[in-house]
Design an enzyme around this catalytic site. Structure first.
Site: not given
Ligand code: ADP
Length: 158
Positions: A19, A43, A130, A92
């Site tokens: 992130h 969630k 995550s 990703r």
């Molecule tokens: P959500 O539950 O909305 O998917 P996340 O916290 O999992 O929320 O992710 C927020 C954003 O960050 C999303 O666009 C997700 O694709 C992106 N994201 C999550 N992990 C990574 C990563 N390792 N590299 C790049 N972007 C990521």
């Protein structure tokens, strides 16, 4: 001149190097980036909203262009409220692309004044997820390759 404001919405449960990498890549494109923790009732989070706010604040304290917020309800409504015309998301792989494509299309239907912008993750962060990080933390594993040290220090798992 009108400010270019982007909202980077997500669960951030917890925020990872992936992130943070996306926000760092986006910094030159925007005047302000609001990292916004969605309070999604569907969630089950490992971390409370307060814990997540503290983690995200810590992650971005050295970036003056980054603000941290939380929101309930639709992301497009939050963007409108913040006068943000852009939604920033990270990609990703093709799975993320397919998922993000539908969210972006629906958001465009809801408010066509807000553009979704996608940035590819750095290859070294592409496997960071995550939900896997949560499993590692719950099982007292070593998550130091996925989170900044200053955030790891904040984490205590009951
Ligand atoms: P959500 O539950 O909305 O998917 P996340 O916290 O999992 O929320 O992710 C927020 C954003 O960050 C999303 O666009 C997700 O694709 C992106 N994201 C999550 N992990 C990574 C990563 N390792 N590299 C790049 N972007 C990521």
């Amino acid at each position: 001149m009108k400010q270019k404001i982007a909202v980077f919405p997500g669960s951030f449960d917890p925020i990872t190097l992936g992130h943070i990498g996306i926000v760092e890549k986006a910094l030159p494109l925007f005047d302000k980036i609001i990292v916004a923790i969605g309070e999604n009732s569907g969630k089950n989070s490992l971390f409370s909203l307060d814990e997540k706010l503290k983690q995200v604040h810590t992650a971005f304290k050295k970036f003056p262009k980054v603000e941290v917020a939380s929101y309930k309800g639709l992301t497009v409504d939050f963007c409108h409220h913040q006068k943000a015309e852009f939604i920033l998301r990270g990609l990703r792989d093709v799975k993320d692309f397919e998922f993000e494509k539908s969210i972006a299309a629906m958001n465009a239907q809801l408010n066509n004044g807000i553009q979704s912008i996608f940035l590819m993750t750095q290859p070294e962060f592409a496997a960071i997820n995550s939900s896997i990080v949560r499993e590692i933390l719950k099982n007292k594993g070593d998550a130091s390759a996925f989170l900044p040290n200053e955030i790891l220090k904040l984490i205590t798992i009951k």
